[in-house]
Write a protein that holds these residues in place. Sequence first.
Motif, PDB file in Angstrom:
ATOM      1  N   VAL A   1      -2.824  11.552  -3.637  1.00 31.03           N
ATOM      2  CA  VAL A   1      -2.563  10.301  -2.912  1.00 31.03           C
ATOM      3  C   VAL A   1      -3.055   9.195  -1.977  1.00 31.03           C
ATOM      4  N   MET A   2      -3.999   9.544  -1.610  1.00 30.23           N
ATOM      5  CA  MET A   2      -4.248   8.338  -1.025  1.00 30.23           C
ATOM      6  C   MET A   2      -4.525   7.445  -1.879  1.00 30.23           C
ATOM      7  N   ALA A   3      -4.753   7.536  -3.140  1.00 26.03           N
ATOM      8  CA  ALA A   3      -4.863   6.364  -4.355  1.00 26.03           C
ATOM      9  C   ALA A   3      -4.126   5.492  -4.207  1.00 26.03           C
ATOM     10  N   THR A   4      -2.733   6.004  -4.129  1.00 31.30           N
ATOM     11  CA  THR A   4      -1.323   5.174  -4.334  1.00 31.30           C
ATOM     12  C   THR A   4      -1.814   4.407  -3.016  1.00 31.30           C
ATOM     13  N   ASP A   5      -1.820   4.421  -1.920  1.00 31.52           N
ATOM     14  CA  ASP A   5      -1.895   2.957  -1.220  1.00 31.52           C
ATOM     15  C   ASP A   5      -3.092   1.938  -1.607  1.00 31.52           C
ATOM     16  N   ILE A   6      -2.427   0.850  -2.569  1.00 32.44           N
ATOM     17  CA  ILE A   6      -2.222  -0.049  -3.067  1.00 32.44           C
ATOM     18  C   ILE A   6      -2.897  -1.311  -2.312  1.00 32.44           C
ATOM     19  N   VAL A   7      -2.319  -1.273  -0.936  1.00 33.53           N
ATOM     20  CA  VAL A   7      -1.828  -2.855   0.083  1.00 33.53           C
ATOM     21  C   VAL A   7      -3.315  -2.379   0.728  1.00 33.53           C
ATOM     22  N   ASP A   8      -3.610  -1.685   1.452  1.00 37.63           N
ATOM     23  CA  ASP A   8      -4.955  -1.363   2.444  1.00 37.63           C
ATOM     24  C   ASP A   8      -5.912  -2.199   1.796  1.00 37.63           C
ATOM     25  N   LYS A   9      -6.241  -2.998   2.235  1.00 36.83           N
ATOM     26  CA  LYS A   9      -7.283  -4.220   1.362  1.00 36.83           C
ATOM     27  C   LYS A   9      -8.327  -3.732   1.905  1.00 36.83           C
ATOM     28  N   GLU A  10      -9.212  -3.118   2.544  1.00 34.53           N
ATOM     29  CA  GLU A  10     -10.465  -2.458   3.168  1.00 34.53           C
ATOM     30  C   GLU A  10     -10.503  -1.193   1.903  1.00 34.53           C
ATOM     31  N   LEU A  11      -9.711  -0.121   1.441  1.00 36.26           N
ATOM     32  CA  LEU A  11      -9.586   0.557   0.881  1.00 36.26           C
ATOM     33  C   LEU A  11      -9.323  -0.291  -0.910  1.00 36.26           C
TER      34      LEU A  11
END
Length: 587
Positions: A413-423
């Motif tokens: 689920v965390m992988a679906t945050d595609i906006v966070d530049k650090e991630l």
Amino acid sequence: MENHAVIACKFAREALKKVKELTHQMEVSLGPDTAALDLRIGIHSGQVTAGVLRGERSRFQLFGDTMNTASRMESSGKRDRIQVTLVTADLLAEAGYARWLIPRSSTIFVKGKGEMQTYWVRKAKEPVAKGSDMKSETMSTVDDTIESDGDGETNSNGGSSGECGLGPKRYIHVLTKTERLVEWDVAVLISLLQQIIASRGGVVKHIKSLSTAEIAIGTDGTVLEEFTPIIQMKRFEAVDLQQRQRPSSIEISEKVERQLRSYLSNVASMYIDNPFHNFEHANHVTASVKKLLTRIVNTNEGNISTTGTKKGVDLVDLAGHSYGITSDPLTQFAVVFSAIIHDVDHPGVPNSQLVKENTRSAQIYKNKSVAEQNSVELAWDMLMQVEYEDLRACIYQTKEDLHRFRQLVVNTVMATDIVDKELQALRKARWETAFSEDSSFLNPWGESDESETDRENRKATIVIEHLIQASDVAHTMQHWHIYRSWNEKFFMECYGAYQQGRADSDPSEDWYKREIGFFDFYVIPLAKKLQSCGVFGVSSDEYLNYAKSNREEWAREGVALVKAYLAKYHHQQHQDATSDIISNEKQ
């Protein structure tokens, strides 16, 4: 043929009804978007020429102006509608069926004919306005929960009209779209539960001894802080796979099935009715995840390493080149489960807006991956409730499997945050570490400090993350009409947020350019990664080809589509405002 217009329209009405029934049935077995299939019918009356065409494909065919005009009625009509010409409408009226006709609000231009007044034929369950033979198309409504026997018309005061099929109405329960999607989810997850239990030798015991471990999960920090770069995958020996009990021999109890259905229904209710981030989107993502999981291949021999069924997949890891993903049904269950719950309670605005508004969830999750962490926490807390204990016992039996399931859900689920530049930067570095030509960690003596198992686990973890990312934007890598439909929904959500004061800029001003950039810098590179990891076989080629094709089509049509989206939004707002006024006046 006597009353041919009446006979043709009766057949067309029945055809629309049957197609709708069929697609609803198919949605339960084949998954989301199946019910989007619709029929469009056009009818004209007149003389035709008939004959049998010779050749390799001999067939009976009709020719002439009547056929051409009927074809124009179909092509200029609307989905789930029957459009007829004035000639056919007159024949229906003469036969006593004027009540079936709804004049279109304006004439339409027909190639080769010019402006024409046409009519909709009222569908079998469409009410007739009281005291009127015809009504404007904008007044027509459909009751999808009432079935009338025969061809009788259901009218606005509950009566029935028409010469045929008079009799009492049958009230039947027609599954809503959400209920159909839940049923599909149930079928998919039950298939995987059967495989999980089969991998344990058919063992399902009480898990009360795990209650302390279950309660302790998530108490040491935020969900994001649980993320790990390498998930320890479960490995099975070849002999274990060969001797594994057949999943089809495992029976899931009615009690567990009820719990699963109840859980998924509650998950569906926790989705907000956003235009894009809704339960239908979650199922669209799930369908893509399921497809990619069933397409994992043997990279040496090119053989499909799974044998699929309509509702599930029997897992076999023939070569070990899936990095352990296919041989472990718990991993697959966790990824599919994550797809279903990944946008629970999504507010319809990006994380950056939640941070700007300083919402309670933004504070709790320290302004990082706010929506994603909230979704995991809500869905997990509900799964841990006592009424789902039997369901949980099917998913895991040991503390080790419990923690691995949790870790898979968190990472996915965390992988679906595609906006966070650090991630984003972290994922890019991990991909290069795992899949670059020189991907080993070497010490000063040129020896690897990482075991083969760790390398395989690293690759499996990253493949899973990219699988869910691709599935989250799967509409961009599918047929053009699917992409266009979901793109419109996303626009409506973003523009609606702007109108509500929950966005800094008007998205319509740069939507076209943003989509081009999204294709160039995210979608197409992501599709290339799926291809380069060598796990998904022809599916990766398919996704990449569709992504490139949609990018080209958007470059040609995007500007006009954005204008159409904008016009549709304001038209809908006007209609909603008018409906509110009418409703208030009635009160």
